[in-house]
Design a protein around this motif. Structure first.
Motif, PDB file in Angstrom:
ATOM      1  N   GLY A 157      36.505  50.449  42.488  1.00  0.00           N
ATOM      2  CA  GLY A 157      35.766  51.362  41.782  1.00  0.00           C
ATOM      3  C   GLY A 157      34.759  52.299  42.204  1.00  0.00           C
ATOM      4  N   GLY A 158      34.260  53.045  41.587  1.00  0.00           N
ATOM      5  CA  GLY A 158      33.459  54.165  42.010  1.00  0.00           C
ATOM      6  C   GLY A 158      32.071  53.622  42.217  1.00  0.00           C
ATOM      7  N   PRO A 159      31.146  54.643  42.411  1.00  0.00           N
ATOM      8  CA  PRO A 159      29.950  54.374  42.649  1.00  0.00           C
ATOM      9  C   PRO A 159      29.199  53.386  41.429  1.00  0.00           C
ATOM     10  N   GLY A 160      28.524  52.473  42.069  1.00  0.00           N
ATOM     11  CA  GLY A 160      27.924  51.239  40.939  1.00  0.00           C
ATOM     12  C   GLY A 160      28.946  50.812  39.894  1.00  0.00           C
ATOM     13  N   ALA A 161      30.195  50.873  40.232  1.00  0.00           N
ATOM     14  CA  ALA A 161      31.114  50.261  39.423  1.00  0.00           C
ATOM     15  C   ALA A 161      31.968  49.230  40.147  1.00  0.00           C
ATOM     16  N   GLY A 162      31.437  48.479  41.064  1.00  0.00           N
ATOM     17  CA  GLY A 162      32.158  47.317  41.809  1.00  0.00           C
ATOM     18  C   GLY A 162      32.509  46.077  40.887  1.00  0.00           C
ATOM     19  N   LEU A 163      31.439  45.745  40.186  1.00  0.00           N
ATOM     20  CA  LEU A 163      31.629  44.569  39.081  1.00  0.00           C
ATOM     21  C   LEU A 163      32.862  45.079  38.150  1.00  0.00           C
ATOM     22  N   TYR A 164      32.891  46.314  37.686  1.00  0.00           N
ATOM     23  CA  TYR A 164      33.824  46.559  36.737  1.00  0.00           C
ATOM     24  C   TYR A 164      35.168  46.616  37.684  1.00  0.00           C
ATOM     25  N   GLY A 165      35.445  47.148  38.664  1.00  0.00           N
ATOM     26  CA  GLY A 165      36.673  47.204  39.502  1.00  0.00           C
ATOM     27  C   GLY A 165      37.387  45.775  39.331  1.00  0.00           C
ATOM     28  N   ALA A 166      36.154  44.983  39.867  1.00  0.00           N
ATOM     29  CA  ALA A 166      36.507  43.484  40.085  1.00  0.00           C
ATOM     30  C   ALA A 166      36.820  42.656  38.802  1.00  0.00           C
ATOM     31  N   ALA A 167      36.394  43.158  37.795  1.00  0.00           N
ATOM     32  CA  ALA A 167      36.702  42.616  36.461  1.00  0.00           C
ATOM     33  C   ALA A 167      38.026  42.877  35.892  1.00  0.00           C
ATOM     34  N   LYS A 168      38.367  44.258  36.451  1.00  0.00           N
ATOM     35  CA  LYS A 168      39.952  44.598  36.178  1.00  0.00           C
ATOM     36  C   LYS A 168      40.656  43.987  37.145  1.00  0.00           C
ATOM     37  N   ALA A 169      40.529  43.605  38.220  1.00  0.00           N
ATOM     38  CA  ALA A 169      41.501  43.284  39.013  1.00  0.00           C
ATOM     39  C   ALA A 169      41.741  41.771  38.833  1.00  0.00           C
ATOM     40  N   TRP A 170      40.456  41.278  38.365  1.00  0.00           N
ATOM     41  CA  TRP A 170      40.774  39.698  37.766  1.00  0.00           C
ATOM     42  C   TRP A 170      41.809  39.652  36.663  1.00  0.00           C
ATOM     43  N   LEU A 171      41.738  40.774  35.732  1.00  0.00           N
ATOM     44  CA  LEU A 171      42.763  40.947  34.654  1.00  0.00           C
ATOM     45  C   LEU A 171      44.137  41.174  35.319  1.00  0.00           C
ATOM     46  N   HIS A 172      44.077  41.931  36.341  1.00  0.00           N
ATOM     47  CA  HIS A 172      45.592  42.251  36.823  1.00  0.00           C
ATOM     48  C   HIS A 172      46.227  40.977  37.499  1.00  0.00           C
ATOM     49  N   ASN A 173      45.118  40.030  37.886  1.00  0.00           N
ATOM     50  CA  ASN A 173      45.563  38.879  38.473  1.00  0.00           C
ATOM     51  C   ASN A 173      45.963  37.792  37.478  1.00  0.00           C
ATOM     52  N   ILE A 174      45.170  37.472  36.484  1.00  0.00           N
ATOM     53  CA  ILE A 174      45.283  36.332  35.767  1.00  0.00           C
ATOM     54  C   ILE A 174      46.705  36.476  34.720  1.00  0.00           C
ATOM     55  N   GLN A 175      46.921  37.642  34.561  1.00  0.00           N
ATOM     56  CA  GLN A 175      48.243  38.114  33.825  1.00  0.00           C
ATOM     57  C   GLN A 175      49.392  37.185  34.420  1.00  0.00           C
ATOM     58  N   LYS A 176      49.278  37.191  35.938  1.00  0.00           N
ATOM     59  CA  LYS A 176      50.565  36.493  36.455  1.00  0.00           C
ATOM     60  C   LYS A 176      50.602  35.074  36.221  1.00  0.00           C
ATOM     61  N   ASN A 177      49.237  34.447  36.178  1.00  0.00           N
ATOM     62  CA  ASN A 177      49.352  33.053  35.544  1.00  0.00           C
ATOM     63  C   ASN A 177      49.831  33.036  33.974  1.00  0.00           C
ATOM     64  N   TRP A 178      49.378  34.014  33.330  1.00  0.00           N
ATOM     65  CA  TRP A 178      50.174  33.801  31.737  1.00  0.00           C
ATOM     66  C   TRP A 178      51.464  33.891  31.760  1.00  0.00           C
ATOM     67  N   VAL A 179      51.853  34.816  32.809  1.00  0.00           N
ATOM     68  CA  VAL A 179      53.322  34.885  32.779  1.00  0.00           C
ATOM     69  C   VAL A 179      54.003  33.611  33.113  1.00  0.00           C
ATOM     70  N   ALA A 180      53.746  32.985  34.261  1.00  0.00           N
ATOM     71  CA  ALA A 180      54.307  32.136  34.895  1.00  0.00           C
ATOM     72  C   ALA A 180      54.488  30.690  33.652  1.00  0.00           C
TER      73      ALA A 180
END
Ligand code: NAD
Length: 258
Positions: A157-180
């Motif tokens: 994420g850009g300036p001040g958007a660290g939590l936002y970037g992390a929340a989106k990375a969390w989504l990118h990741n949890i999808q793998k569990n849903w697929v499994a």
């Protein structure tokens, strides 16, 4: 091309404007039954619905604040009551909330960003799961969950958007569990990951700033919401993507190449 989307029941969270609204329009043109969702009732709702219902499908508005878990359940119930089931869920609601660098982050801001971007998708998906499973069993193909990630999920994420970037990375990741664990339910999970699109998300920038930032991307400009919409149709269509699950499709004009 997307003939099998005709009559499909599609719930799109956070879809009164921007990328979500363009997706509502695209599904309506494909003849789908679509729920547009927002936290608040848009001022021009009647005119918007009249326009959207002239595109070839059926569009209703369902109000719900999806950063609230109980409201996620109520939204899914209202959708199923209206259309009798769910074939496609698009977890689109999301946003920065505000820009806050690390020293300014407190519990309230952490909760607001993660509730809007992560918890919302988790809870709507959880409540929709039995309906998606039932729809897949009934029609003998697959149901589809499409979540909206972000280039920030890779870059941080850009300036001040660290939590936002992390929340989106969390989504990118949890999808793998849903697929499994839910492919056996006949549900495919994929993600559309936008780069930089010209929506209210960038309302803090003037046109010159947007042009300057856009000129740094290989495509030379910001994306337009309607340029993201076809990727949702692709992942929703069993005919197009029936063997595709667990993927992230980057729609970013070459801004980032993972
Ligand atoms: P936008 O601000 O134009 O639209 C956001 C939508 O979400 C609006 O319809 C709003 O009413 C709705 N919304 C906000 N909070 C809500 C809540 N609590 N409950 C229900 N609805 C709510 O932004 P956009 O650019 O169209 O963003 C759409 C998605 O794309 C978001 O998930 C965003 O994070 C993601 N994204 C956008 C960009 C970009 O550059 N625009 C880049 C990467 C990812």
């Amino acid at each position: 091309m997307f003939d099998d989307l005709k009559g499909k029941r599609v719930l799109i969270t956070g879809s009164t404007q921007g990328i979500g609204l363009a997706a509502v329009e695209a599904f309506a043109r494909a003849g789908a039954k679509v729920a547009m969702n927002g936290r608040r009732v848009p001022a021009d709702l009647e005119a918007t619905l009249a326009r959207l219902n002239g595109l070839g499908g059926e569009v209703v508005f369902l109000q719900a604040d999806v950063s609230d878990s109980a409201a996620c359940g109520t939204l899914v119930e209202a959708f199923v009551e209206r259309f009798g089931g769910i074939d496609v869920l698009i977890n689109n609601a999301g946003g920065l909330v505000a820009r806050k660098p690390l020293p300014e982050i407190d519990d309230a801001f952490f909760d607001a960003v993660t509730d809007l971007n992560s918890r919302s998708a988790l809870m709507v998906t959880k409540h929709a799961l039995p309906h998606l499973k039932a729809a897949a069993a009934q029609n003998g193909t697959t149901s589809s969950v499409i979540s909206v990630g972000s280039v920030a999920g890779y870059t941080g994420g850009g300036p001040g958007a660290g939590l936002y970037g992390a929340a989106k990375a969390w989504l990118h990741n949890i999808q793998k569990n849903w697929v499994a664990f839910h492919t056996k339910d006949g549900i495919r999970f994929n993600m559309v990951s936008p780069g930089t699109f010209d929506t209210a998300f960038h309302a803090d920038k003037d046109e010159d700033t947007k042009a300057r930032i856009g000129s740094g991307f290989p495509m030379g400009r910001f994306g337009r919401p309607e340029e993201c919409a076809p990727t949702f149709l692709f992942f929703a269509s069993h005919a197009c993507s029936g063997y595709i699950t667990g993927q992230v499709l980057d729609v970013n004009g070459g801004q980032y190449m993972p």
